[in-house]
Design an enzyme around this catalytic site. Structure first.
Site, PDB file in Angstrom:
ATOM      1  N   HIS A 103      55.468  32.498  46.274  1.00 36.15           N
ATOM      2  CA  HIS A 103      55.225  33.779  45.596  1.00 36.15           C
ATOM      3  C   HIS A 103      56.235  34.819  46.103  1.00 36.15           C
ATOM      4  O   HIS A 103      56.538  34.850  47.298  1.00 36.15           O
ATOM      5  CB  HIS A 103      53.784  34.220  45.882  1.00 36.15           C
ATOM      6  CG  HIS A 103      53.261  35.251  44.942  1.00 36.15           C
ATOM      7  ND1 HIS A 103      53.576  36.587  45.055  1.00 36.15           N
ATOM      8  CD2 HIS A 103      52.460  35.158  43.856  1.00 36.15           C
ATOM      9  CE1 HIS A 103      52.965  37.265  44.091  1.00 36.15           C
ATOM     10  NE2 HIS A 103      52.292  36.420  43.337  1.00 36.15           N
TER      11      HIS A 103
ATOM     12  N   HIS B 241      48.966  33.173  48.055  1.00 31.44           N
ATOM     13  CA  HIS B 241      49.474  34.525  47.846  1.00 31.44           C
ATOM     14  C   HIS B 241      48.425  35.622  47.916  1.00 31.44           C
ATOM     15  O   HIS B 241      48.748  36.798  47.952  1.00 31.44           O
ATOM     16  CB  HIS B 241      50.136  34.636  46.468  1.00 31.44           C
ATOM     17  CG  HIS B 241      49.142  34.745  45.344  1.00 31.44           C
ATOM     18  ND1 HIS B 241      48.331  33.699  44.992  1.00 31.44           N
ATOM     19  CD2 HIS B 241      48.799  35.777  44.532  1.00 31.44           C
ATOM     20  CE1 HIS B 241      47.547  34.084  43.991  1.00 31.44           C
ATOM     21  NE2 HIS B 241      47.803  35.336  43.695  1.00 31.44           N
TER      22      HIS B 241
ATOM     23  N   GLU C 120      39.608  42.515  43.439  1.00 32.81           N
ATOM     24  CA  GLU C 120      39.177  41.997  42.136  1.00 32.81           C
ATOM     25  C   GLU C 120      37.667  42.011  41.935  1.00 32.81           C
ATOM     26  O   GLU C 120      37.184  42.204  40.815  1.00 32.81           O
ATOM     27  CB  GLU C 120      39.719  40.586  41.925  1.00 32.81           C
ATOM     28  CG  GLU C 120      41.213  40.515  41.633  1.00 32.81           C
ATOM     29  CD  GLU C 120      42.099  40.597  42.866  1.00 32.81           C
ATOM     30  OE1 GLU C 120      41.555  40.701  43.996  1.00 32.81           O
ATOM     31  OE2 GLU C 120      43.329  40.564  42.716  1.00 32.81           O
TER      32      GLU C 120
ATOM     33  N   ARG D 280      45.911  38.613  48.308  1.00 35.23           N
ATOM     34  CA  ARG D 280      45.983  39.820  49.144  1.00 35.23           C
ATOM     35  C   ARG D 280      45.092  39.696  50.383  1.00 35.23           C
ATOM     36  O   ARG D 280      45.502  40.044  51.494  1.00 35.23           O
ATOM     37  CB  ARG D 280      45.541  41.028  48.303  1.00 35.23           C
ATOM     38  CG  ARG D 280      45.683  42.368  48.965  1.00 35.23           C
ATOM     39  CD  ARG D 280      45.188  43.454  48.027  1.00 35.23           C
ATOM     40  NE  ARG D 280      46.023  43.560  46.850  1.00 35.23           N
ATOM     41  CZ  ARG D 280      47.073  44.379  46.746  1.00 35.23           C
ATOM     42  NH1 ARG D 280      47.394  45.160  47.745  1.00 35.23           N
ATOM     43  NH2 ARG D 280      47.789  44.427  45.649  1.00 35.23           N
TER      44      ARG D 280
ATOM     45  N   ASP E 272      40.362  40.588  36.146  1.00 32.85           N
ATOM     46  CA  ASP E 272      39.931  41.534  37.178  1.00 32.85           C
ATOM     47  C   ASP E 272      41.085  42.266  37.860  1.00 32.85           C
ATOM     48  O   ASP E 272      40.988  42.652  39.024  1.00 32.85           O
ATOM     49  CB  ASP E 272      39.123  40.763  38.229  1.00 32.85           C
ATOM     50  CG  ASP E 272      39.806  39.455  38.625  1.00 32.85           C
ATOM     51  OD1 ASP E 272      41.039  39.382  38.484  1.00 32.85           O
ATOM     52  OD2 ASP E 272      39.111  38.524  39.068  1.00 32.85           O
TER      53      ASP E 272
ATOM     54  N   GLU F  91      36.799  36.540  30.181  1.00 30.69           N
ATOM     55  CA  GLU F  91      36.498  36.004  31.525  1.00 30.69           C
ATOM     56  C   GLU F  91      35.608  36.984  32.305  1.00 30.69           C
ATOM     57  O   GLU F  91      35.870  37.328  33.453  1.00 30.69           O
ATOM     58  CB  GLU F  91      37.772  35.683  32.326  1.00 30.69           C
ATOM     59  CG  GLU F  91      37.536  34.650  33.419  1.00 30.69           C
ATOM     60  CD  GLU F  91      38.762  34.394  34.292  1.00 30.69           C
ATOM     61  OE1 GLU F  91      39.479  35.341  34.647  1.00 30.69           O
ATOM     62  OE2 GLU F  91      38.993  33.225  34.611  1.00 30.69           O
TER      63      GLU F  91
HETATM   64  N1  UDP Z   1      51.560  29.795  38.031  1.00 31.66           N
HETATM   65  C1  UDP Z   1      52.759  29.482  37.399  1.00 31.66           C
HETATM   66  N2  UDP Z   1      53.862  29.298  38.181  1.00 31.66           N
HETATM   67  C2  UDP Z   1      53.845  29.415  39.544  1.00 31.66           C
HETATM   68  C3  UDP Z   1      52.599  29.717  40.173  1.00 31.66           C
HETATM   69  C4  UDP Z   1      51.481  29.917  39.385  1.00 31.66           C
HETATM   70  O1  UDP Z   1      52.823  29.375  36.177  1.00 31.66           O
HETATM   71  O2  UDP Z   1      54.880  29.227  40.183  1.00 31.66           O
HETATM   72  C5  UDP Z   1      50.363  29.996  37.203  1.00 31.66           C
HETATM   73  C6  UDP Z   1      49.198  29.105  37.564  1.00 31.66           C
HETATM   74  O3  UDP Z   1      49.298  27.852  36.931  1.00 31.66           O
HETATM   75  C7  UDP Z   1      48.000  29.926  37.129  1.00 31.66           C
HETATM   76  C8  UDP Z   1      48.467  31.343  37.350  1.00 31.66           C
HETATM   77  O4  UDP Z   1      49.888  31.303  37.429  1.00 31.66           O
HETATM   78  O5  UDP Z   1      47.721  29.776  35.752  1.00 31.66           O
HETATM   79  C9  UDP Z   1      47.876  31.815  38.629  1.00 31.66           C
HETATM   80  O6  UDP Z   1      48.356  33.026  38.921  1.00 31.66           O
HETATM   81  P1  UDP Z   1      48.113  33.665  40.357  1.00 31.66           P
HETATM   82  O7  UDP Z   1      47.966  32.565  41.351  1.00 31.66           O
HETATM   83  O8  UDP Z   1      49.190  34.674  40.517  1.00 31.66           O
HETATM   84  O9  UDP Z   1      46.762  34.478  40.170  1.00 31.66           O
HETATM   85  P2  UDP Z   1      45.222  34.098  40.199  1.00 31.66           P
HETATM   86  O10 UDP Z   1      45.011  32.830  39.473  1.00 31.66           O
HETATM   87  O11 UDP Z   1      44.804  34.017  41.626  1.00 31.66           O
HETATM   88  O12 UDP Z   1      44.607  35.241  39.490  1.00 31.66           O
END
Ligand code: UDP
Length: 353
Positions: free
Chosen positions: A230, A198, A132, A200, A96, A118
């Site tokens: 982040h 993190h 999103e 938004r 998204d 997804e």
């Molecule tokens: N992640 C990572 N290293 C970090 C923080 C997150 O590899 O230091 C991975 C986490 O395991 C997950 C993804 O990044 O698979 C999540 O990304 P984010 O939190 O940016 O986005 P969201 O999941 O909210 O879309």
């Protein structure tokens, strides 16, 4: 020819199993990286081959972030040029993000089919997660093939009259299993707590969330908090609020290291979508610091609690070890295989709900 497009860390993590499967079956494909999250690309770039196409020069703005509109506008412009030059049969997008929406829309304008990995996650609240919820709703209108991760996602898509819905599971399970097998992990538990914040829509309350974690650390001195912070300035600017000696701030970690961490912690505090799923795969309790979640499955099976800004009240619950997980609500780790079988025509593309 299939184009696999991504622009952010979570898209790379959730698409690498599909790219491996396309390669394994020798299905012609190309890779596009839009560069939406350039600062986190290095941490995950080894999961995928080098991209065939990249918009990073167009999106790069040293020292300054693109606004949502700027990212969208730049990706649309660059994609239009690419799609005019190369008549891809299908473009595969994930999730998204601004990348996923812009690429899907430009593919649609150029008569290229869109397949959405997804598909169908919903909170039914346009402000949570922002933007999103809007992005994924629009992509579902465009997509010719919708790969749904859960039964709930299928249900949401059916209600919206989406086309060609296939229940395949979430590719995050494939990703977790890949490293679980490679690194031969066993289930573990320690006094560590993983924290990531993190989102938004949380930027306006980030100060309160940081203070909550600081207070939890002060009142739970037997726990060690590890927090890969982040790089977003709206997050970084609050780091001075954290002074407890049992909070360790670290740089974002690579993906295998992240999964190892999740596997060994006592519990997790996060607003991330992907980490809710990974916590579920590795049977860890997770306090979800958001007002709404589209990953209701984690809450429903008793592994997650939606805590909003009030995290501390649920810490005693999170500290109690969960019972063994019998079945993952996010699928059995065969999602990439199913997706590629459908894309390659090995399995029929018609609705399969
Ligand atoms: N992640 C990572 N290293 C970090 C923080 C997150 O590899 O230091 C991975 C986490 O395991 C997950 C993804 O990044 O698979 C999540 O990304 P984010 O939190 O940016 O986005 P969201 O999941 O909210 O879309």
């Amino acid at each position: 020819m299939i184009l696999v497009a991504f622009g952010t860390r979570p898209e790379i993590i959730k698409l690498f199993p599909v790219i491996h499967e396309l390669k394994h079956r020798s299905i012609p494909h190309k890779i596009l990286f839009t560069g939406q999250h350039l600062d986190l690309y290095e941490d995950v770039r080894t999961l995928v081959p080098d991209p065939d196409f990249s918009f990073t020069e167009i999106l790069s703005r040293p020292g300054k972030d693109n606004t949502l509109g700027e990212s969208y506008h730049k990706i649309c412009g660059a994609a239009e040029g690419l799609f005019r030059d190369i008549p891809f049969e299908t473009v595969l997008v994930q999730g998204d993000t601004t990348t996923a929406l812009a690429i899907a829309q430009m593919a649609f304008y150029n008569n290229i089919g869109v397949a959405h990995v997804e598909a169908g996650l919903r909170t039914f609240d346009m402000g949570n997660p922002y933007p999103e919820e809007l992005n994924r709703t629009l992509i579902s209108r465009i997509a010719e093939i919708n790969f749904a991760p859960t039964r709930q996602a299928v249900h949401n898509l059916v209600r919206e009259d989406a086309k060609n819905i296939h229940l395949v599971g979430n590719t995050i399970v494939d990703a977790v299993n890949h490293f679980k097998q490679k690194m031969a992990w066993r289930p573990k538990s320690s006094n560590k707590v993983l924290v990531t914040l993190h989102r938004r829509e949380n930027h306006v309350v980030m100060d309160r969330l940081f203070d909550e974690v600081q207070n939890i650390a002060v009142t739970n001195t037997d726990l060690d908090f590890i927090w890969p912070l982040h790089p977003n300035p709206h997050v970084q600017k609050h780091r001075k609020r954290l002074s407890a000696p049992n909070i360790r701030i670290v740089e974002p970690v690579g993906y295998p290291e992240m999964l190892e961490l999740i596997n060994e912690v006592c519990f997790i505090i996060t607003d991330s979508g992907g980490i809710q799923e990974e916590a579920t795969c590795l049977n860890k309790k997770v306090l979800v610091a958001r007002e709404k979640t589209e990953r209701t499955e984690t809450i429903d099976i008793g592994l997650g609690r939606l805590v909003g800004r009030t995290i501390s009240a649920s810490v005693p619950w999170a500290r109690i070890a969960p019972p063994p997980l019998s079945e993952s609500p996010y699928g059995d780790g065969d999602a990439a295989n199913k997706i590629v079988a459908i894309l390659s025509g090995e399995e029929k593309r018609g609705a399969d709900t």
